[in-house]
Write an enzyme that holds these catalytic residues in place. Structure first.
Site, PDB file in Angstrom:
ATOM      1  N   GLU A  23      -8.902  12.905   8.427  1.00 15.69           N
ATOM      2  CA  GLU A  23      -8.946  14.480   7.961  1.00 15.69           C
ATOM      3  C   GLU A  23     -10.281  14.664   7.573  1.00 15.69           C
ATOM      4  OE1 GLU A  23      -6.471  14.184   3.544  1.00 15.69           O
ATOM      5  OE2 GLU A  23      -6.577  11.890   4.074  1.00 15.69           O
ATOM      6  N   LYS A  81      -4.020  -2.394  10.041  1.00 12.95           N
ATOM      7  CA  LYS A  81      -4.780  -2.243   8.301  1.00 12.95           C
ATOM      8  C   LYS A  81      -5.300  -3.873   8.250  1.00 12.95           C
ATOM      9  CE  LYS A  81      -3.040   2.323   7.362  1.00 12.95           C
ATOM     10  NZ  LYS A  81      -4.404   3.011   7.150  1.00 12.95           N
ATOM     11  N   THR A 127      -9.142  -5.628   3.618  1.00 10.80           N
ATOM     12  CA  THR A 127      -8.922  -5.198   3.334  1.00 10.80           C
ATOM     13  C   THR A 127      -9.549  -5.196   1.898  1.00 10.80           C
ATOM     14  OG1 THR A 127      -6.497  -4.574   3.857  1.00 10.80           O
ATOM     15  CG2 THR A 127      -7.171  -3.268   2.359  1.00 10.80           C
ATOM     16  N   GLN A 184      -3.108   2.131  15.233  1.00  7.54           N
ATOM     17  CA  GLN A 184      -2.585   2.851  14.168  1.00  7.54           C
ATOM     18  C   GLN A 184      -1.160   3.854  15.025  1.00  7.54           C
ATOM     19  OE1 GLN A 184      -3.613   4.115  10.695  1.00  7.54           O
ATOM     20  NE2 GLN A 184      -0.946   4.986  10.239  1.00  7.54           N
ATOM     21  N   ASP A 213       0.722  -1.523  -0.069  1.00  3.63           N
ATOM     22  CA  ASP A 213       0.109  -0.325  -0.124  1.00  3.63           C
ATOM     23  C   ASP A 213       1.468   1.645   0.124  1.00  3.63           C
ATOM     24  OD1 ASP A 213      -2.440   1.295  -0.083  1.00  3.63           O
ATOM     25  OD2 ASP A 213      -2.485   1.646   1.943  1.00  3.63           O
ATOM     26  N   ARG A 238       2.169  15.553  13.474  1.00  2.00           N
ATOM     27  CA  ARG A 238       3.388  16.648  13.727  1.00  2.00           C
ATOM     28  C   ARG A 238       3.381  17.666  13.748  1.00  2.00           C
ATOM     29  NH1 ARG A 238       4.145  11.663  11.549  1.00  2.00           N
ATOM     30  NH2 ARG A 238       3.781  12.852   9.278  1.00  2.00           N
ATOM     31  N   GLU A 254     -10.817   4.225   4.061  1.00  2.00           N
ATOM     32  CA  GLU A 254     -10.076   4.899   3.592  1.00  2.00           C
ATOM     33  C   GLU A 254     -10.123   5.076   1.547  1.00  2.00           C
ATOM     34  OE1 GLU A 254      -5.207   4.425   4.025  1.00  2.00           O
ATOM     35  OE2 GLU A 254      -5.296   5.875   5.670  1.00  2.00           O
ATOM     36  N   GLU A 307      -9.332   4.417  -1.721  1.00  2.00           N
ATOM     37  CA  GLU A 307      -8.399   4.049  -2.398  1.00  2.00           C
ATOM     38  C   GLU A 307      -8.530   3.693  -3.936  1.00  2.00           C
ATOM     39  OE1 GLU A 307      -4.366   2.284  -0.531  1.00  2.00           O
ATOM     40  OE2 GLU A 307      -5.474   3.228   1.057  1.00  2.00           O
ATOM     41  N   TYR A 310       2.404   2.649  15.186  1.00  2.77           N
ATOM     42  CA  TYR A 310       2.977   2.605  14.316  1.00  2.77           C
ATOM     43  C   TYR A 310       4.551   2.860  13.770  1.00  2.77           C
ATOM     44  CZ  TYR A 310       2.588   7.585  12.623  1.00  2.77           C
ATOM     45  OH  TYR A 310       2.159   8.637  12.924  1.00  2.77           O
ATOM     46  N   ARG A 316      -8.269   4.212  13.683  1.00  8.89           N
ATOM     47  CA  ARG A 316      -6.768   4.954  14.086  1.00  8.89           C
ATOM     48  C   ARG A 316      -6.271   4.948  15.246  1.00  8.89           C
ATOM     49  NH1 ARG A 316      -5.074   6.215   9.037  1.00  8.89           N
ATOM     50  NH2 ARG A 316      -7.280   7.313   7.907  1.00  8.89           N
ATOM     51  N   THR A 334      -4.276   6.557   0.235  1.00 11.78           N
ATOM     52  CA  THR A 334      -5.735   6.922   0.080  1.00 11.78           C
ATOM     53  C   THR A 334      -5.332   8.498  -0.821  1.00 11.78           C
ATOM     54  OG1 THR A 334      -5.469   6.980   2.239  1.00 11.78           O
ATOM     55  CG2 THR A 334      -7.085   8.268   1.901  1.00 11.78           C
ATOM     56  N   PHE A 381       1.111   5.685  -0.609  1.00 15.80           N
ATOM     57  CA  PHE A 381       1.110   6.659   0.062  1.00 15.80           C
ATOM     58  C   PHE A 381       1.142   7.582  -0.583  1.00 15.80           C
ATOM     59  CE2 PHE A 381       2.412  10.208   3.911  1.00 15.80           C
ATOM     60  CZ  PHE A 381       1.466   9.868   4.435  1.00 15.80           C
ATOM     61  N   ASP A 403      -8.784   0.691   2.664  1.00 15.87           N
ATOM     62  CA  ASP A 403      -8.077   0.072   3.291  1.00 15.87           C
ATOM     63  C   ASP A 403      -8.245   0.506   4.606  1.00 15.87           C
ATOM     64  OD1 ASP A 403      -6.159  -0.385   4.702  1.00 15.87           O
ATOM     65  OD2 ASP A 403      -4.430   1.038   4.193  1.00 15.87           O
ATOM     66  N   HIS A 445      -3.060  13.470   0.805  1.00 15.18           N
ATOM     67  CA  HIS A 445      -3.727  12.786   2.450  1.00 15.18           C
ATOM     68  C   HIS A 445      -2.108  13.036   3.338  1.00 15.18           C
ATOM     69  CE1 HIS A 445      -4.416   9.282   4.667  1.00 15.18           C
ATOM     70  NE2 HIS A 445      -3.188   9.028   3.893  1.00 15.18           N
TER      71      HIS A 445
HETATM   72  O1  LIG Z   1       2.228  11.015   8.799  1.00 16.22           O
HETATM   73  C1  LIG Z   1       1.923   9.904   9.565  1.00 16.22           C
HETATM   74  O2  LIG Z   1       2.116   9.626  10.504  1.00 16.22           O
HETATM   75  C2  LIG Z   1       0.856   8.972   9.324  1.00 16.22           C
HETATM   76  C3  LIG Z   1      -0.299   8.610   8.012  1.00 16.22           C
HETATM   77  C4  LIG Z   1      -1.064   7.654   7.934  1.00 16.22           C
HETATM   78  O3  LIG Z   1      -1.497   7.454   8.840  1.00 16.22           O
HETATM   79  C5  LIG Z   1      -1.589   7.364   6.669  1.00 16.22           C
HETATM   80  C6  LIG Z   1      -1.826   6.074   6.600  1.00 16.22           C
HETATM   81  O4  LIG Z   1      -2.783   5.516   6.980  1.00 16.22           O
HETATM   82  C7  LIG Z   1      -1.407   5.315   5.964  1.00 16.22           C
HETATM   83  C8  LIG Z   1      -1.992   5.044   4.637  1.00 16.22           C
HETATM   84  O5  LIG Z   1      -2.558   5.500   3.422  1.00 16.22           O
HETATM   85  O6  LIG Z   1      -2.533   3.809   4.635  1.00 16.22           O
HETATM   86 CA   LIG Z   2      -3.942   3.300   3.268  1.00 17.85          CA
HETATM   87 MG   LIG Z   3      -6.143  -3.059   5.739  1.00 20.22          MG
END
Ligand SMILES: O=C(O)/C=C/C(=O)CC(=O)CC(=O)O
Ligand SMILES: [Ca+2]
Ligand SMILES: [Mg+2]
Length: 492
Positions: free
Chosen positions: A379, A268, A272, A255, A141, A157, A214, A216, A259, A252, A365, A143, A248, A148
């Site tokens: 978002e 995730k 899917t 995650q 997957d 951040r 998501e 996609e 992550y 959250r 996404t 990005f 997807d 996004h």
């Molecule tokens: O920028 C980040 O720290 C986190 C990004 C995401 O959470 C996006 C995400 O879920 C990745 C995806 O599109 O599967």
């Molecule tokens: Ca994704």
């Molecule tokens: Mg998934």
């Protein structure tokens, strides 16, 4: 005027003669299979035309794939998946498409005037069950939407440097889980896991409280590449058979905690969803458009001669439990992707990694620039700070019983609209006793079928309910619950 088929195709259908997407189906009854060979209820490849599915195994068995590539290779349509066919590459795809387009056209008698073969090979969509179109060995997957990436970075951040510097130099991705890829219409069970701790408290454990979708799309890989032999970006399109929609599903809260530093894992891999019909790049050709200009210029291995996207309008609708109608919650477009499909594929193989026929490459996404075009609830609600109103009630993330519907529909210059459409899944709560699962596997406005299902507690779901961690107590609670539910003492 579009092309004309002897099969009646309504102007609203997503499946006119110009589309002809490929999928894999199983007739629901032997009668629907027309007693055809292979065995009546076996999975086999098909092509969508109007409200019907053309059974490619029946067409192949009748000897109608008579072009130079497929004449002696039509066994690719006597398979329970499309892997053998997609691996054959563009000459086979082009020949199959033109043969099928001709067979279905209004002025071609071979199928039109053969009642027995028509009966055998053209099946109403309501009489088939759609399956995953390929055996997916690997799923990656990406990005690739800048909007996004920017929104996620700002949320997590802050606004100073939301997009990490590597993002503009390479298409970032993570390795997804292939075993939990499911076809549209399959329910999603809300995952349980560890959520991000707040303050000094320990991490939360339980059903995800921030379940998201998501929006996609994903490429289905055709011919793979040999280990150690990267694919040139200018030849990458020959390795892509076509596109599906992809959801997807993302937890959250799970995650956010898991992550760092290796990327998404259990947030995730619980499911899917993809749409059942693969729309070929050939069918999408009229919708090709320039991709966004890239600054800085990519390194030579990503710098392609033909930097193209496709103009595919995308929508997400949500239908809460008990509501008759869904509400639209976002409108985006495939053409917002910064990194193209061909750049994704070339980058994936540049280290020598081998792709294989049937693999799935998600785009990530697909968000657009405006708040109405964001591709996930993270978002759209700015991580639950700005709830959405759906059918009159506030919504931050997905709730049990929601149906998420993703549609994509390209517009031809004629009034006809088409491409593919996809009603994806209801969400099942792990903490509910039983669920009356009713969902439509529905191609909105042109094909309807419905099914009933009942999902009972599994032991892990009961453990979420019980306060004891003792297994026998939990099993007892489970049996007690099953008994009470089965006896009608407790309702869903
Ligand atoms: O920028 C980040 O720290 C986190 C990004 C995401 O959470 C996006 C995400 O879920 C990745 C995806 O599109 O599967
Ligand atoms: Ca994704
Ligand atoms: Mg998934």
């Amino acid at each position: 005027m579009g092309l004309k088929s002897f099969v009646e195709v309504s102007p609203e259908s997503h499946f006119p003669l110009e589309n002809l997407p490929f999928g894999v189906f199983r007739p629901k009854t032997a009668a629907a299979a027309g007693g055809s060979c292979p065995p009546p209820l076996a999975a086999r490849p098909g092509v969508a035309i109007g409200d019907l599915v053309l059974d490619l195994s029946a067409v192949a068995s009748a000897g109608l794939f008579d072009g130079p590539v497929l004449k002696n290779n039509h066994q690719c349509f006597l398979q329970p998946s499309l892997n053998m066919f997609v691996e054959m590459g563009r000459p086979a795809w082009k020949e199959a498409r033109s043969t099928i387009q001709k067979l279905l056209s209004a002025d071609e008698p071979r199928l039109r005037d053969n009642a027995t073969l028509r009966e055998k090979s053209l099946i109403p969509m309501g009489e088939v069950q759609m399956l995953l179109p390929t055996i997916i060995g690997d799923y990656t997957d990406f990005f690739c939407s800048m909007h996004h990436a920017k929104n996620c970075g700002t949320i997590f951040r802050g606004p100073e440097n939301p997009i990490s510097p590597n993002w503009f130099h390479l298409p970032i991705a993570y390795h997804g889980r292939a075993s939990s890829i499911i076809v549209s219409g399959t329910d999603i069970i809300r995952p349980r896991g560890q959520g991000h701790p707040s303050g000094k408290s320990p991490p939360y454990f339980g059903p995800s409280q921030k379940l998201d979708f998501e929006l996609e799309m994903a490429a289905i890989v055709g011919p793979g590449n040999e280990l150690g032999k990267p694919v040139d970006v200018n030849k990458a399109a020959d390795h892509i058979f076509g596109l599906v929609l992809l959801n997807d599903w993302s937890a959250r809260d799970i995650q956010a905690w898991e992550y760092v530093p290796l990327g998404p894992f259990l947030a995730k891999s619980f499911g899917t969803t993809i749409s059942p019909w693969i729309v070929t790049l050939e069918a999408l050709e009229p919708f090709a458009c320039d991709a966004p200009k890239q600054e800085p210029q990519p390194l030579p291995y990503l710098d392609e001669n033909n930097h193209r996207n496709y103009d595919i309008p995308l929508e997400v609708w949500v239908k809460p439990a008990g509501h008759e109608h869904p509400s639209i919650i976002t409108r985006s477009n495939f053409n917002h992707l910064y990194w193209t499909l061909t750049q994704q594929l070339a980058h994936h193989t540049v280290n020598g990694c081998n792709l294989r026929a049937g693999d799935l490459l998600g785009t990530g996404t697909i968000s657009g620039p405006d708040p109405e075009s964001y591709g996930c609830l993270l978002e759209l609600t700015w991580n639950a700070q700005k709830p959405l109103t759906i059918n009159g009630s506030d919504r931050k993330f997905l709730e049990d019983g929601d149906e998420v519907i993703i549609t994509a529909c390209c517009k031809t210059p004629t009034p006809r609209t088409w491409l593919l459409d996809n009603r994806i899944c209801r969400i099942i709560a792990p903490h509910q006793a039983t669920h009356q699962a009713r969902y439509l596997v529905c191609l909105r406005g042109f094909c309807r079928c419905s099914s009933q299902g009942h999902v009972f507690l599994s032991s892990s779901e009961v453990i979420a309910l019980g306060s004891s961690s003792h297994r026998s107590t939990n099993l007892f609670v489970m049996y007690l619950f099953s008994f009470l539910v089965g006896s009608g003492f407790v309702s869903a």
